[in-house]
Design a protein around this motif. Structure first.
Motif, short mmCIF file in Angstrom:
data_model
loop_
_atom_site.label_atom_id
_atom_site.label_comp_id
_atom_site.label_asym_id
_atom_site.label_seq_id
_atom_site.Cartn_x
_atom_site.Cartn_y
_atom_site.Cartn_z
N ASN A 195 0.80 -1.22 0.00
CA ASN A 195 0.00 0.00 0.00
C ASN A 195 0.83 1.27 0.00
OD1 ASN A 195 0.68 0.71 2.74
ND2 ASN A 195 -0.87 -0.72 3.48
N VAL A 243 -6.63 -3.91 -6.45
CA VAL A 243 -6.54 -2.52 -6.00
C VAL A 243 -7.64 -2.24 -4.97
CG1 VAL A 243 -6.63 -0.10 -6.72
CG2 VAL A 243 -5.63 -1.83 -8.24
N ARG A 270 -4.05 0.43 -2.25
CA ARG A 270 -3.42 -0.90 -2.15
C ARG A 270 -3.36 -1.57 -3.52
NH1 ARG A 270 -4.38 -2.94 3.63
NH2 ARG A 270 -6.03 -1.64 4.46
N ILE A 277 0.39 -0.09 -7.70
CA ILE A 277 0.09 0.97 -6.73
C ILE A 277 0.44 2.33 -7.32
CG2 ILE A 277 0.75 1.92 -4.47
CD1 ILE A 277 1.26 -1.02 -3.57
N ASN A 281 -2.42 4.99 -8.30
CA ASN A 281 -2.38 6.19 -7.45
C ASN A 281 -2.37 7.46 -8.29
OD1 ASN A 281 -2.09 7.57 -4.88
ND2 ASN A 281 -0.04 8.08 -5.61
#
Ligand SMILES: [Zn+2]
Ligand SMILES: [Zn+2]
Length: 447
Positions: A195, A243, A270, A277, A281
């Motif tokens: 994460n 995810v 996550r 990630i 993100n």
């Protein structure tokens, strides 16, 4: 076959079960486990161990050197509790409670330490063993850890990454620990997601909510748009990538008659690999920033690397299954394959060395929930110590035949901790993400 080991643990079962109760009754959250650390250190010292204390944070490690060259095996016990206000046995002041069963891990570690002091316990072993009581596995109280970081006390929010960074795991070839589960059987998964931690701040303009809302910029609306945009992205997450994005609003406004001007969100992102990630993100940040722009609000995003995905070593899975079957019976163990969608900082160690992080039963209720208890400390603590000692025995006896096999066949992503820390630095970013110019242009920085 392993009777000597199981007897050595049973002989110390009172010490183990007392430790389980003491730590349950004295729960402390990550980087605050001073009482727990002291309690364990006292037991270890009474057993004759010389300890290296972390000092400015809780925890310690100690080495048992056989005097015969060979691999170094690290065994860990996590000390930290969680916070669960609703748990009937939560600490009345701090609301801390061991609803992840780390008290059982520490009790098992006590059992391992005691059994290894019994006569003849390490006969036939080569190499060395490091026992470590480690702080802060649960990724909570981010602002407290931010403060510790600002004070220069810690560099990483997870206890294992911090210990790794400090060099406490230098020279370790193989690491393992056992978590407690409320499941029926002892279980082993292939791994767990990693994460990234996010702290987001929307900054608007306060104004009278009834009298002059046109003069304000509503940071709460910007934040809810951001959360909504993340929800709209969910179907683009590939199932195989595992995810998970689960934001919470930690502050949503100061007074009901004022337009909220300062709203904060925390979240994890996550995923199954660092690449996943990182990629997802960026989308999450784009969504959050787009929401700020739609309202003309400012946004500050603080991204910090969390835990690396956990990859359990295949050879260690095989050996652990055998050790568990010896203690729990063939029907008492399940190798599930697959990845858990919770995360653990054992993943950070798995990035650079072969590790195993399986589960022993003995708990009941929901992990992290208000109904979680250790219902069978014999299994969760005493039997867990037996499994870990049998695994240790398998690894280090017979000229460390099995440990050497693990080391030869190991499949880790990074050659060193330096390489690993350099890589995760790329997930670290902080600052304002939108700039509004006088001429009407808007600049966005998503990284
Ligand atoms: Zn846990
Ligand atoms: Zn947990």
């Amino acid at each position: 076959m392993y009777e000597k080991i199981t007897n050595a643990v049973e002989k110390n079962s009172k010490l183990i079960l007392d430790a389980e109760r003491y730590i349950w009754n004295n729960p402390e959250t990550g980087f605050r486990e001073w009482k727990t650390s002291k309690y364990l250190a006292d037991i270890f010292e009474k057993l004759g161990y010389k300890l290296t204390m972390a000092g400015d944070i809780p925890g310690f490690y100690t080495d048992i050197d056989t005097g015969v060259p060979g691999p170094k095996v690290l065994i860990l016990g996590e000390m930290d509790a969680l916070i669960c206000n609703e748990h009937p046995e939560a600490d009345t002041k701090t609301h801390a409670v061991h609803c992840c069963g780390h008290n059982a891990q520490c009790a098992a570690l006590v059992g391992i330490a005691a059994a290894l002091r019994e006569e003849g316990a390490i006969d036939g072993f080569c190499g060395s063993v490091r026992l470590c009581a480690v702080p802060a596995e649960e990724g909570i109280e981010i602002s407290f850890r931010q403060d510790l970081r600002k004070q220069g006390i810690i560099s990483y929010y997870g206890g294992k990454a911090e210990y790794l960074h400090r060099g406490y795991f230098d020279g370790v070839d193989i690491a393992f620990m056992i978590h407690t589960t409320a499941g029926e059987k002892a279980s082993i998964k292939k791994g767990a997601v990693g994460n990234l931690r996010k702290a987001v701040r929307y900054i608007g303009v306060a104004a009278h909510a009834g009298g002059s809302p046109s003069k304000g910029i509503n940071a709460l609306y910007a934040a809810t748009l951001g959360l909504s945009a993340i929800n709209s992205l969910r179907e683009t997450f590939k199932e195989a990538d595992l995810v998970r994005v689960h934001p919470i609003i930690t502050s949503g406004g100061a007074a009901v008659n004022a337009i909220p001007s300062d709203v904060t969100i925390e979240s994890y992102v996550r995923g199954k690999t660092l690449e996943v990630i990182e990629r997802e993100n960026k989308k999450v940040n784009r969504a959050l920033i787009g929401a700020a722009v739609s309202m003309g609000a400012k946004i500050n995003i603080n991204d910090k690397p969390g835990y690396h995905p956990l990859n359990n070593d295949d050879t260690l899975i095989e050996l652990t299954k055998e050790a568990m079957e010896y203690v729990m019976g063939k029907d008492g163990v399940v190798v599930e394959g697959g990845f858990s969608t919770g995360s653990t900082d054992m993943g950070d160690l798995s990035a650079i060395m072969p590790v195993i992080h399986p589960y022993m039963p003995g708990a009941t209720g929901n992990a992290h929930g208000s109904d979680y208890y250790i219902k069978n400390p014999q299994v969760a603590c005493v039997d867990s110590a037996k499994v870990q000692l049998i695994l240790l025995n398998m690894l280090l006896t017979d000229n460390a035949k099995h440990a050497n096999r693990v080391i030869e066949k190991k499949c880790v992503q990074f050659a060193s901790k330096d390489e690993y820390f350099k890589r995760i630095q790329k997930l670290d970013s902080e600052g304002e993400r939108v700039k509004y110019c006088e001429n009407g242009e808007i600049y966005i920085s998503s990284l």
